[in-house]
Design a protein around this motif. Structure first.
Motif, PDB file in Angstrom:
ATOM      1  N   TRP A 193      -4.157   5.907 -13.065  1.00  0.00           N
ATOM      2  CA  TRP A 193      -3.644   7.201 -12.632  1.00  0.00           C
ATOM      3  C   TRP A 193      -3.640   8.155 -13.826  1.00  0.00           C
ATOM      4  O   TRP A 193      -2.811   8.053 -14.717  1.00  0.00           O
ATOM      5  CB  TRP A 193      -2.219   7.069 -12.094  1.00  0.00           C
ATOM      6  CG  TRP A 193      -2.094   6.070 -10.975  1.00  0.00           C
ATOM      7  CD1 TRP A 193      -3.026   5.740 -10.042  1.00  0.00           C
ATOM      8  CD2 TRP A 193      -0.942   5.256 -10.689  1.00  0.00           C
ATOM      9  NE1 TRP A 193      -2.545   4.790  -9.181  1.00  0.00           N
ATOM     10  CE2 TRP A 193      -1.254   4.476  -9.550  1.00  0.00           C
ATOM     11  CE3 TRP A 193       0.328   5.128 -11.252  1.00  0.00           C
ATOM     12  CZ2 TRP A 193      -0.360   3.569  -8.990  1.00  0.00           C
ATOM     13  CZ3 TRP A 193       1.218   4.225 -10.696  1.00  0.00           C
ATOM     14  CH2 TRP A 193       0.879   3.466  -9.572  1.00  0.00           C
ATOM     15  N   GLN A 200      -2.288  12.174  -8.816  1.00  0.00           N
ATOM     16  CA  GLN A 200      -2.341  10.775  -8.371  1.00  0.00           C
ATOM     17  C   GLN A 200      -0.985  10.086  -8.496  1.00  0.00           C
ATOM     18  O   GLN A 200      -0.789   8.999  -7.961  1.00  0.00           O
ATOM     19  CB  GLN A 200      -3.370  10.011  -9.216  1.00  0.00           C
ATOM     20  CG  GLN A 200      -4.789  10.532  -9.118  1.00  0.00           C
ATOM     21  CD  GLN A 200      -5.673   9.920 -10.185  1.00  0.00           C
ATOM     22  OE1 GLN A 200      -5.319   9.905 -11.371  1.00  0.00           O
ATOM     23  NE2 GLN A 200      -6.827   9.415  -9.781  1.00  0.00           N
ATOM     24  N   VAL A 201      -0.068  10.701  -9.227  1.00  0.00           N
ATOM     25  CA  VAL A 201       1.237  10.106  -9.471  1.00  0.00           C
ATOM     26  C   VAL A 201       2.224  11.220  -9.792  1.00  0.00           C
ATOM     27  O   VAL A 201       1.855  12.231 -10.403  1.00  0.00           O
ATOM     28  CB  VAL A 201       1.163   9.079 -10.630  1.00  0.00           C
ATOM     29  CG1 VAL A 201       0.695   9.722 -11.926  1.00  0.00           C
ATOM     30  CG2 VAL A 201       2.499   8.376 -10.836  1.00  0.00           C
ATOM     31  N   VAL A 229       1.499   9.146  -2.656  1.00  0.00           N
ATOM     32  CA  VAL A 229       1.355   9.086  -4.103  1.00  0.00           C
ATOM     33  C   VAL A 229       2.556   8.338  -4.706  1.00  0.00           C
ATOM     34  O   VAL A 229       3.687   8.485  -4.247  1.00  0.00           O
ATOM     35  CB  VAL A 229       1.241  10.515  -4.683  1.00  0.00           C
ATOM     36  CG1 VAL A 229       2.531  11.275  -4.497  1.00  0.00           C
ATOM     37  CG2 VAL A 229       0.855  10.492  -6.155  1.00  0.00           C
TER      38      VAL A 229
END
Length: 408
Positions: free
Chosen positions: A170, A227-228, A252
């Motif tokens: 990530w 992504q995070v 996510v």
């Protein structure tokens, strides 16, 4: 058996710490050794302030059961800062007015930063077992500082978790941080850790405490391809983020520092909290005799099936013993703030604690007891914090000792 083992461990630790101390009982005309305790024992941060206080009480009860300081009990002077910087400043001055020899406390970085001048100015040692904001132990030159800490500062938690998210692939990170001193310091630590990996966050969102809806920040994070989510806040706002993600059907992951292990998050987010990852110094599993004895004693003493924030309780328990060992190494006529400071910095023997073995925990050049090798990744699983990796659970059986920080 565990109770007998716990008493044996406590007795051995205290006996070892008092070797070489003044051998005769203190004259009865001398006052008791007064230890100040300050933290949020009511209000929005009581979920980790109360376990901190209970950790201190548990240790003090054990120490006094073995004779205290040369036959005189250690006495607690307890002040509730309500997680309010102005209240914390007032309560800190009240501890000084009560003539405490040393103090343990602070959960909130903003409260600590407002108050630590009081302890520094009056040469009263303070051990911080909860607040992790990096500036807390960076405000004063180390050699002069009376501010010690045995909680993992954000300057090690942030890069630890950045390494974790990168290992999972990530690299597009959104950071959501509150506008408190804690959120500001944590944000800076995360950005610094990402920059060392040549990564810039795709979005940085800021918010005030008490916010009930962060949909706009989450939508912007998703629009920018995050992504995070790396969240940095100490209260229920972590749950607002998780619940917002769930409402958007955005799967996510959410990662952060230790507040993701707090009841405000776990109970507030429920299913939305599952799978969240956070840095931990202590996970409430009986991986060795010391930890098993501590968990059993805490549950029995405070009549709870589970410690709400195990890190807060364990670190406060250890902080109390670190302070007691320093005091026990001093003869009666030398129990003063400056002498306790020196004793903390020049400990002759390790203390075998619950979180770790403290071998030269502090020095004149280093006021932080915990290093990154002592951290593990925790994960929310079935509404509780456990080890994210089986190998960490196995490694946790072997207590990690302090390591020197790597050169920049």
């Amino acid at each position: 058996m565990r109770e007998m083992a716990r008493k044996a461990l406590v007795g051995a630790a205290l006996a070892a710490s008092s070797m070489g101390a003044f051998p005769q009982p203190a004259p009865q005309s001398l006052p008791t050794i007064r230890i100040g305790v300050i933290g949020p024992f009511s209000g929005p941060s009581a979920d980790f302030g109360t376990p901190m206080l209970n950790g201190v009480k548990l240790a003090i009860n054990e120490i006094n059961s073995f004779g205290g300081y040369l036959g005189r009990p250690l006495e607690l002077v307890i002040k509730d800062d309500k997680a309010d910087p102005e209240v914390g400043l007032k309560m800190s001055q009240e501890l000084i007015d009560a003539k405490v020899h040393a103090a343990i406390g602070f959960c909130n970085t903003g409260v600590a930063m407002k108050s630590i001048d009081v302890f520094q100015r009056h040469t009263t040692p303070l051990i911080v077992p909860c607040s992790t904001g990096t500036p807390v132990t960076a405000k004063y030159p180390p050699a002069e500082s009376y501010i010690f800490r045995n909680s993992p500062r954000d300057a090690i938690q942030a890069p630890f978790m950045v390494d974790e998210i990168i290992s999972r692939g990530w690299t597009k990170v959104a950071i959501l941080a509150d506008r408190t001193g804690y959120g500001e310091a944590g944000l800076q630590d995360v950005q610094k850790a990402l920059a060392k990996k040549n990564i810039q966050p795709v979005h940085v969102g800021r918010f005030d405490l008490g916010v009930k809806d962060l949909t706009a920040e989450l939508q912007e994070s998703r629009r920018k391809g995050a992504q995070v989510i790396f969240s940095y806040t100490v209260g229920p706002e972590n749950a607002v983020i998780a619940n917002g993600r769930q409402a958007m059907n955005w799967k996510v992951p959410q990662v952060g520092a230790w507040p993701l292990s707090f009841p405000f998050f776990i109970n507030g987010a429920k299913d939305a909290a599952e799978g969240a990852l956070m840095a931990q110094s202590f996970i409430a599993e009986p991986s060795n005799e010391r930890r098993a004895a501590f968990l059993t004693s805490y549950a029995r003493t405070f009549n709870v099936p589970r410690i709400p924030v195990p890190m807060a309780a364990a670190q406060a328990y250890d902080a109390t013993y670190l302070l007691a060992h320093a005091i026990l190494s001093l003869p009666v006529e030398k129990v003063s703030g400056p002498q306790i400071k020196l004793a903390l910095e020049q400990s002759k023997r390790p203390y075998y604690g619950v979180v770790t073995t403290y071998d030269n925990a502090f020095s004149a050049s280093d006021k932080d007891a915990l290093t990154a090798n002592m951290l593990v990744v925790g994960v929310i699983w079935n509404g509780a914090v456990t080890f994210a990796y089986p190998e960490d659970a196995k490694r946790n059986i072997i207590v990690q000792r302090k390591k020197a920080a790597p050169a920049n």
